[in-house]
Scaffold this motif. Structure first.
Motif, PDB file in Angstrom:
ATOM      1  N   UNK A  39      35.955  45.965  31.863  1.00  0.00           N
ATOM      2  CA  UNK A  39      36.692  47.228  31.862  1.00  0.00           C
ATOM      3  C   UNK A  39      37.584  47.302  33.101  1.00  0.00           C
ATOM      4  N   UNK A  40      38.809  47.766  32.891  1.00  0.00           N
ATOM      5  CA  UNK A  40      39.736  47.917  34.003  1.00  0.00           C
ATOM      6  C   UNK A  40      40.606  49.142  33.735  1.00  0.00           C
ATOM      7  N   UNK A  41      41.375  49.524  34.740  1.00  0.00           N
ATOM      8  CA  UNK A  41      42.353  50.597  34.613  1.00  0.00           C
ATOM      9  C   UNK A  41      43.728  49.990  34.870  1.00  0.00           C
ATOM     10  N   UNK A  42      44.628  50.153  33.909  1.00  0.00           N
ATOM     11  CA  UNK A  42      45.962  49.552  34.003  1.00  0.00           C
ATOM     12  C   UNK A  42      47.037  50.626  34.022  1.00  0.00           C
ATOM     13  N   UNK A  43      48.151  50.284  34.654  1.00  0.00           N
ATOM     14  CA  UNK A  43      49.323  51.147  34.549  1.00  0.00           C
ATOM     15  C   UNK A  43      50.088  50.775  33.281  1.00  0.00           C
ATOM     16  N   UNK A  44      51.231  51.406  33.067  1.00  0.00           N
ATOM     17  CA  UNK A  44      51.954  51.207  31.815  1.00  0.00           C
ATOM     18  C   UNK A  44      52.544  49.812  31.684  1.00  0.00           C
ATOM     19  N   UNK A  45      52.628  49.097  32.787  1.00  0.00           N
ATOM     20  CA  UNK A  45      53.140  47.720  32.752  1.00  0.00           C
ATOM     21  C   UNK A  45      52.019  46.689  32.691  1.00  0.00           C
ATOM     22  N   UNK A  46      50.774  47.148  32.586  1.00  0.00           N
ATOM     23  CA  UNK A  46      49.659  46.223  32.473  1.00  0.00           C
ATOM     24  C   UNK A  46      49.173  45.682  33.801  1.00  0.00           C
ATOM     25  N   UNK A  47      49.412  46.430  34.881  1.00  0.00           N
ATOM     26  CA  UNK A  47      48.931  46.018  36.200  1.00  0.00           C
ATOM     27  C   UNK A  47      47.662  46.780  36.545  1.00  0.00           C
ATOM     28  N   UNK A  48      46.687  46.068  37.102  1.00  0.00           N
ATOM     29  CA  UNK A  48      45.414  46.683  37.457  1.00  0.00           C
ATOM     30  C   UNK A  48      45.598  47.693  38.583  1.00  0.00           C
ATOM     31  N   UNK A  49      44.912  48.841  38.455  1.00  0.00           N
ATOM     32  CA  UNK A  49      45.047  49.922  39.421  1.00  0.00           C
ATOM     33  C   UNK A  49      43.743  50.166  40.162  1.00  0.00           C
ATOM     34  N   UNK A  50      43.858  50.511  41.445  1.00  0.00           N
ATOM     35  CA  UNK A  50      42.734  51.033  42.214  1.00  0.00           C
ATOM     36  C   UNK A  50      43.240  52.244  42.988  1.00  0.00           C
ATOM     37  N   UNK A  51      42.446  53.290  42.995  1.00  0.00           N
ATOM     38  CA  UNK A  51      42.842  54.484  43.698  1.00  0.00           C
ATOM     39  C   UNK A  51      43.910  55.289  42.976  1.00  0.00           C
ATOM     40  N   UNK A  52      44.108  55.010  41.691  1.00  0.00           N
ATOM     41  CA  UNK A  52      45.088  55.747  40.900  1.00  0.00           C
ATOM     42  C   UNK A  52      44.598  55.813  39.459  1.00  0.00           C
ATOM     43  N   UNK A  53      45.227  56.679  38.677  1.00  0.00           N
ATOM     44  CA  UNK A  53      44.808  56.890  37.299  1.00  0.00           C
ATOM     45  C   UNK A  53      45.662  56.074  36.347  1.00  0.00           C
ATOM     46  N   UNK A  54      45.041  55.656  35.254  1.00  0.00           N
ATOM     47  CA  UNK A  54      45.773  54.876  34.264  1.00  0.00           C
ATOM     48  C   UNK A  54      44.981  54.731  32.982  1.00  0.00           C
ATOM     49  N   UNK A  55      45.333  53.719  32.206  1.00  0.00           N
ATOM     50  CA  UNK A  55      44.727  53.490  30.903  1.00  0.00           C
ATOM     51  C   UNK A  55      43.461  52.651  31.027  1.00  0.00           C
ATOM     52  N   UNK A  56      42.394  53.097  30.389  1.00  0.00           N
ATOM     53  CA  UNK A  56      41.157  52.321  30.375  1.00  0.00           C
ATOM     54  C   UNK A  56      41.304  51.204  29.347  1.00  0.00           C
ATOM     55  N   UNK A  57      41.113  49.982  29.789  1.00  0.00           N
ATOM     56  CA  UNK A  57      41.256  48.811  28.917  1.00  0.00           C
ATOM     57  C   UNK A  57      40.024  47.916  29.049  1.00  0.00           C
ATOM     58  N   UNK A  58      39.880  47.019  28.083  1.00  0.00           N
ATOM     59  CA  UNK A  58      38.863  45.964  28.149  1.00  0.00           C
ATOM     60  C   UNK A  58      39.571  44.650  27.900  1.00  0.00           C
ATOM     61  N   UNK A  59      39.435  43.712  28.828  1.00  0.00           N
ATOM     62  CA  UNK A  59      40.277  42.520  28.835  1.00  0.00           C
ATOM     63  C   UNK A  59      39.587  41.262  28.313  1.00  0.00           C
ATOM     64  N   UNK A  60      38.308  41.355  27.953  1.00  0.00           N
ATOM     65  CA  UNK A  60      37.588  40.208  27.414  1.00  0.00           C
ATOM     66  C   UNK A  60      36.832  40.618  26.153  1.00  0.00           C
ATOM     67  N   UNK A  61      36.565  39.658  25.264  1.00  0.00           N
ATOM     68  CA  UNK A  61      35.804  39.967  24.048  1.00  0.00           C
ATOM     69  C   UNK A  61      34.417  40.506  24.370  1.00  0.00           C
ATOM     70  N   UNK A  62      33.889  41.312  23.447  1.00  0.00           N
ATOM     71  CA  UNK A  62      32.536  41.859  23.561  1.00  0.00           C
ATOM     72  C   UNK A  62      31.937  41.918  22.154  1.00  0.00           C
TER      73      UNK A  62
END
Length: 649
Positions: A448-471
């Motif tokens: 699980x990660x948080x990405x901005x609209x360009x798909x860059x990982x964010x820390x200390x900011x809000x963005x889209x919750x994504x999952x980058x590996x199969x589960x």
């Protein structure tokens, strides 16, 4: 750094199944450094095959044929293949215990109580599975349940899945249109239906709606009526059979169908408030393994536990709860209003049934606080060791209320995932501290990660919750979506090969998560993104306000924030109260969070599982139609938002 509200004792950490799992994995895998939660999580992402094989072994998954691999096509999401070659049965894993320990405690709002031992549960599933087999039910068939949260619903699901058929359910408070929007898409062969249910002091009849459902769904070959409000319901208007009469009384064993790991198990449904519900197909192996991981490694569920989650059979938390049978726990099923018995029915159940793990919604906790209840003074609660909350973000103040007025020594785990994955992306652990307003951690094995609209990982900011590996619990797809077009559009169109969940969130300094609302409900006044949960948190502090919903209204080429509030009985939204609400929001957030309009209403529309339908309210405010209102618990509430004069200026 803020101080935690709760820390687990060294004894609790040492005795947790997670610690035993970490030790077992360290003995096998030298690359696993450290046994704490986040070390284990990092390892689970770096070495997914070793991790998921470890979960399989540690939780004792029962399979008639072993897998030839753990993971194939690991670079594809969707498209990864888990445990190819394995053959197993979901129901067999949930019925691995067949002793005299309690499997189910069943409570109805009217006070009726029943129990089933694991032996009794197995025997009745065997009798019903034999009956379904005689009716021609087999692998791939669909069986539907229009049922309350009672033992027979669990038994029907287990009997269905023991044969390799797919189970799909919704609660009996759905209207006919809502049921047909769901069951009408899946061509079910058998329907289980209760004659009625009890809710909020009322006895509600279901048989008239059942007759309408049967008439409309041509695929139904058998209808089995389960008595709830009458011992022997009068079946009129359709050809139905009584539940007790179909059981094969002489059958004592189950011939579990052995099927691939990715054989379909459940058909779940999206909320359906903005269109026809999506029919989400989940696999047997993925659901089983994910639930075993979450229950045993994160929740620390075991045979000694009494496990409760308030849910209807139309919400994924019911499916999640029932999987607790695979860990040998005692499940407490309750059907009725959570506020029955002067608002104390569930609190009473904690003491009377020795509940150890209590699951509820953020709304329930907030309602307890608003009603002035202090359970630590009115109840013993000595059995309670974990409280779970989901359905919407749990506010800081609700965390503080739990530790101040419910119980100090309890692990309060807010969890979040959804029907989409029938599990959690972010959740809790009894080995981690609890911080106000935060979900404790990402799920083990979940990238699980948080990405901005360009798909860059964010820390200390809000963005889209994504999952980058199969589960493993990634759904197989949608029903009647042969080329997976709608499935891809729902989760993978935003970022290639990455699951975009639709939550607006951030990662905290502690490695936990804060969910700020759904991405499609995020407000954007003046181009600044605002999560609705940020506003709800402040409004909940206002004693006069019982409930609220916030939306964005298109206005003069921009968007303005509109807040609707339900006030305590007898109160009016005067200028002083409006200013107090605005002041609270402004002082604790920003000026952009402050609503331009605050409007009093008498009710807030919610789904049957209790979630606020912000998008439906927004549609009504903009003069658009809302389809499938049968998905709502109170569809009449939408009328309160039509053609409001306050919104024309």
């Amino acid at each position: 750094m803020t101080e935690p509200l709760w820390k687990p004792s060294t004894q609790r950490i040492a005795g947790a199944r997670l610690s035993a799992f970490a030790q077992a994995m360290q003995a096998r895998h030298s690359e696993l450094e450290g046994s704490d939660y986040f070390a284990l999580h990092n390892w689970s992402l770096a070495h997914p095959e070793a991790f998921w094989q470890g979960v399989w072994d540690f939780t004792g998954v029962q399979a008639s044929s072993p897998p030839k691999a753990v993971l194939e096509h690991a670079d594809q999401l969707p498209g990864a293949s888990w445990f190819p070659g394995a053959r197993l049965n979901f129901a067999e894993n949930l019925l691995r215990y067949r002793d005299q320990r309690k499997a189910l405690i069943c409570l109805l709002e009217n006070g009726r109580r029943r129990t089933y031992s694991y032996a009794e549960l197995y025997r009745e599933v065997a009798q019903l599975a034999a009956a379904l087999r005689r009716m021609g039910v087999g692998p791939g068939d669909r069986v539907a349940g229009f049922m309350p949260n009672i033992a027979e619903t669990v038994i029907a699901m287990l009997a269905t899945t023991s044969l390799g058929a797919l189970w799909s359910s919704c609660s009996p408070d759905f209207g006919i249109s809502g049921v047909l929007d769901r069951f009408g898409q899946i061509t079910a062969k058998v329907l289980f239906a209760a004659d009625g249910y009890f809710y909020n002091g009322k006895t509600c009849d279901s048989l008239e709606r059942v007759a309408g459902i049967v008439k409309a769904i041509d695929s139904l070959e058998h209808v089995i009526v389960v008595p709830v409000v009458n011992e022997r319901p009068a079946i009129e208007g359709f050809a139905g059979k009584h539940y007790a009469e179909v059981l094969e009384a002489t059958v004592t064993d189950i011939d579990f169908a052995q099927l691939p790991f990715d054989h379909p198990l459940y058909i779940m449904y999206s909320s359906g408030t903005t269109g026809v519900p999506k029919c989400i197909v989940h696999s047997a192996g993925g659901t089983l393994l994910q639930h075993l991981k979450e229950h045993q490694l994160m929740l620390d569920l075991g045979r000694q536990d009494v496990f409760f989650y308030f849910s209807t059979c139309g919400w994924m938390m019911w499916n999640w709860l029932v999987s607790g049978l695979a860990s040998g726990a005692t499940l407490l099923l309750y059907d009725g209003s959570p506020f029955a018995g002067q608002g104390r029915v569930l609190l009473d159940a904690i003491d009377e049934e020795n509940i150890t793990i209590f699951g509820t919604s953020a709304k329930f906790i907030s309602a307890l606080e608003k009603s002035g209840q202090r359970p630590r003074e009115s109840h013993d609660l000595s059995s309670l060791k974990t409280i779970l909350s989901t359905g919407s973000p749990l506010a800081h103040e609700s965390f503080e209320y739990v530790y101040r007025d419910i119980k100090q020594d309890v692990c309060l785990s807010s969890i979040s995932g959804g029907t989409d994955i029938i599990s959690c992306f972010v959740a809790g652990s009894v080995t981690l501290p609890v911080y106000a307003g935060e979900i404790q951690a990402p799920g083990l094995g979940m990238a699980v990660d948080i990405w901005d609209e360009e798909g860059r990982s964010l820390r200390g900011d809000k963005g889209e919750l994504v999952c980058t590996q199969p589960f493993p619990s990634c759904p197989l797809g949608f029903w009647n979506d042969p080329e997976n077009k709608r499935f891809h559009e729902a989760y993978f169109a935003r970022f290639d090969n990455v699951w975009a969940h639709g939550d607006y969130a951030e990662i905290t300094d502690h490695g936990g998560f804060i969910i700020h609302g759904r991405s499609d409900a995020v407000l954007n006044p003046g181009g600044v993104r605002i999560g609705t949960a940020e506003i709800y948190r402040q409004v909940e502090q206002i004693e006069a306000v019982l409930d609220s919903v916030v939306i964005g209204q298109q206005w003069q080429d921009d968007l303005r924030v509109i807040l609707f509030v339900v006030l305590r009985e007898g109160l009016k939204l005067d200028e002083a109260l409006q200013q107090r609400i605005r002041k609270t929001i402004r002082e604790n957030t920003t000026a952009r969070h402050v609503p331009e309009k605050i409007i009093q209403v008498t009710d807030i529309p919610r789904t049957i599982s209790g979630k606020i339908v912000e998008l439906a309210v927004r549609k009504i405010v903009h003069g658009e139609s809302v389809k499938n209102t049968d998905a709502l618990a109170n569809p009449e509430a939408l009328d309160l938002f039509r053609n409001l004069p306050e919104l024309r200026s």
